[in-house]
Design an enzyme around this catalytic site. Structure first.
Site, short mmCIF file in Angstrom:
data_model
loop_
_atom_site.label_atom_id
_atom_site.label_comp_id
_atom_site.label_asym_id
_atom_site.label_seq_id
_atom_site.Cartn_x
_atom_site.Cartn_y
_atom_site.Cartn_z
N LYS A 1 0.82 -1.22 0.00
CA LYS A 1 0.00 0.00 0.00
C LYS A 1 0.85 1.26 0.00
O LYS A 1 0.40 2.31 -0.46
CB LYS A 1 -0.98 0.00 1.18
CG LYS A 1 -2.04 -1.08 1.01
CD LYS A 1 -3.32 -0.84 1.78
CE LYS A 1 -4.37 -1.85 1.31
NZ LYS A 1 -5.61 -1.84 2.03
N LYS B 1 -11.02 -4.51 -3.36
CA LYS B 1 -11.90 -3.34 -3.52
C LYS B 1 -11.22 -2.25 -4.34
O LYS B 1 -11.86 -1.47 -5.02
CB LYS B 1 -12.20 -2.71 -2.16
CG LYS B 1 -13.05 -3.51 -1.25
CD LYS B 1 -13.02 -2.86 0.14
CE LYS B 1 -13.50 -3.82 1.20
NZ LYS B 1 -12.93 -3.57 2.51
N LYS C 1 -4.92 -10.72 -6.01
CA LYS C 1 -6.06 -10.84 -5.09
C LYS C 1 -7.27 -10.04 -5.59
O LYS C 1 -7.10 -8.92 -6.09
CB LYS C 1 -5.61 -10.30 -3.73
CG LYS C 1 -6.56 -10.53 -2.60
CD LYS C 1 -6.04 -9.92 -1.29
CE LYS C 1 -6.41 -8.47 -1.15
NZ LYS C 1 -6.73 -8.03 0.20
N1 AQP Z 1 -9.57 -11.61 -2.21
C1 AQP Z 1 -9.86 -12.04 -0.99
N2 AQP Z 1 -10.01 -13.36 -0.75
C2 AQP Z 1 -10.32 -13.82 0.50
N3 AQP Z 1 -10.52 -13.00 1.56
C3 AQP Z 1 -10.38 -11.67 1.35
N4 AQP Z 1 -10.50 -10.62 2.17
C4 AQP Z 1 -10.27 -9.48 1.47
N5 AQP Z 1 -9.99 -9.77 0.19
C5 AQP Z 1 -10.05 -11.13 0.08
C6 AQP Z 1 -10.86 -10.73 3.58
O1 AQP Z 1 -11.98 -9.89 3.83
C7 AQP Z 1 -11.88 -9.44 5.17
C8 AQP Z 1 -12.14 -7.97 5.21
O2 AQP Z 1 -11.15 -7.29 4.46
P1 AQP Z 1 -10.93 -5.75 4.74
O3 AQP Z 1 -12.13 -5.00 4.39
O4 AQP Z 1 -10.47 -5.59 6.11
O5 AQP Z 1 -9.79 -5.24 3.84
P2 AQP Z 1 -8.92 -5.73 2.72
O6 AQP Z 1 -8.34 -7.09 2.98
O7 AQP Z 1 -7.94 -4.65 2.58
O8 AQP Z 1 -9.93 -5.80 1.49
P3 AQP Z 1 -9.52 -5.49 0.01
O9 AQP Z 1 -10.70 -5.71 -0.85
O10 AQP Z 1 -8.31 -6.22 -0.37
O11 AQP Z 1 -9.28 -3.94 0.06
P4 AQP Z 1 -8.08 -3.14 -0.56
O12 AQP Z 1 -8.31 -3.19 -2.02
O13 AQP Z 1 -8.29 -1.77 0.01
O14 AQP Z 1 -6.82 -3.78 -0.14
C9 AQP Z 1 -10.53 -9.85 5.71
O15 AQP Z 1 -10.68 -10.99 6.53
C10 AQP Z 1 -9.76 -10.19 4.47
O16 AQP Z 1 -8.80 -11.19 4.72
#
Ligand code: AQP
Length: 354
Positions: A115, A220, A217
């Site tokens: 990030k 979002k 992955k």
């Molecule tokens: N691709 C994924 N596969 C499985 N689990 C996932 N999680 C996120 N992406 C995947 C799980 O969702 C939970 C909540 O995630 P979060 O909102 O805390 O943030 P994050 O992991 O940062 O989600 P994103 O979509 O990946 O956001 P960005 O794009 O901002 O980095 C967690 O349990 C996470 O493991």
């Protein structure tokens, strides 16, 4: 040995649309765990300001995550559902953990490196300290089990390191205060105030990958909306995204080993397996030898069947924000009572006058 009372905690950030990765990696597991465990599920709004400070719609995003929890089947009466900022003890314990953890531990985190990119000097201090707040989220309830996607594994290892260092640094104080329990950490007996949290990662889709690139992955923040299925997508969008998902030209293999080196095929089979509560082997027993032109419509049908009820219920709940706010407020009060008990004990252990 874990002498702590089992308690499940997890959180989701209100930063954009929830997607299938969040659902399969986290929320669906939250729902399953509530049958046999006490659970606390949190919308981690304080984490949402680490990467981007100003959000025009943070309240709406927070309600949307809470609605997703409830629409997916989490019972906010039997369990606790709340937003993080309603319980300031998270931030207070995070400060203590900032003093326990070492800067090097934070700088080594893959998510921080991803990030911050080449810009590590310019990102917020909050982004660097994110895992310290995450450890506090869990440990302020002395929770023992944390269901997360595979991407959060490293942060949970860090939470264990923080708990262990606190337990060792304050070992004498914990005993003198008449607090803590004896646990084994590896072969070592330790008198611990904080448990060694156990990540609950697993199932056929612990890391759901992008529909456009099976090595990335699902996220979002991916600029392409075609890379993910959002929980609020309608039937047409789900169908279009799965049909356009990247694949390779071969038929599906009959054995799981045949998915090696085929990340897109592996991802779609994993998604099918997770949505249908089957193993990848079960899915390949059914679809092995078939082309994606047969498999994809079956996946569309399954995804729509599973996601449409969640989607409809989310929309219904979001029509009445006061109801969601009342659930979060009540959850916040229940969470605060537990967190304040922990913080009183932590203040005593550290030696803060109160
Ligand atoms: N691709 C994924 N596969 C499985 N689990 C996932 N999680 C996120 N992406 C995947 C799980 O969702 C939970 C909540 O995630 P979060 O909102 O805390 O943030 P994050 O992991 O940062 O989600 P994103 O979509 O990946 O956001 P960005 O794009 O901002 O980095 C967690 O349990 C996470 O493991």
């Amino acid at each position: 040995m874990n002498a702590f009372k089992p308690l499940v905690f997890s959180g989701v950030q209100p930063t954009g649309n929830l997607h299938l990765g969040n659902y399969l990696g986290a929320i669906r597991k939250f729902v399953a765990l509530q049958e046999d465990n006490d659970c606390i599920y949190c919308v981690v709004d304080m984490h949402a300001i680490t990467a981007q400070l100003v959000h025009s719609d943070l309240k709406a995003q927070t309600r949307s995550i809470a609605a997703a929890f409830i629409a997916a089947g989490i019972d906010p009466v039997k369990h606790i559902v709340f937003n993080q900022s309603a319980v300031p003890q998270h931030a207070e314990l995070a400060w203590v953990f900032n003093c326990v953890a070492r800067i090097g531990w934070m700088e080594r985190m893959t998510q921080f490196k991803d990030k911050s990119g080449k810009n590590a000097e310019q990102v917020s201090l909050g982004l660097l300290a994110y895992p310290s707040l995450m450890a506090a989220d869990i440990l302020v309830y002395r929770a023992t089990h944390v269901p997360v996607g595979d991407d959060q594994k490293q942060h949970l290892e860090l939470a264990r390191d923080i708990a262990q260092k606190f337990n060792i640094d304050f070992g004498g104080h914990i005993r003198n205060a008449g607090l803590g329990v004896d646990i084994m950490v590896g072969d070592e007996p330790v008198h611990a105030y904080f448990p060694m949290v156990e990540p609950l990662i697993g199932g056929p889709a612990p890391r759901v990958m992008s529909l456009k690139d099976g090595t990335k992955k699902m996220s979002k923040s991916d600029p392409s909306d075609l890379s993910r299925i959002n929980l609020m997508d309608d039937v047409d969008a789900i169908s279009k995204k799965i049909k356009k998902a990247k694949t390779d030209p071969d038929a599906l293999p009959s054995e799981v080993e045949g998915l090696k080196g085929r990340p897109e095929a592996e991802n779609l089979v994993g998604i099918y397996a997770a949505l249908s509560d089957k193993t990848k082997a079960d899915v390949l027993a059914e679809f092995g030898g078939q082309q994606f032109s047969t498999f994809k419509p079956a996946l569309v049908e399954l995804a729509v069947n599973v996601l449409a009820p969640v989607n409809n219920e989310m929309r219904r709940l979001l029509d009445d924000p006061t109801h969601i706010d009342a659930i979060l407020k009540q959850g916040g009060e229940r969470a605060r009572a537990i967190a304040e008990k922990t913080m009183n004990e932590v203040r005593d252990i550290i030696g803060f006058l109160r």
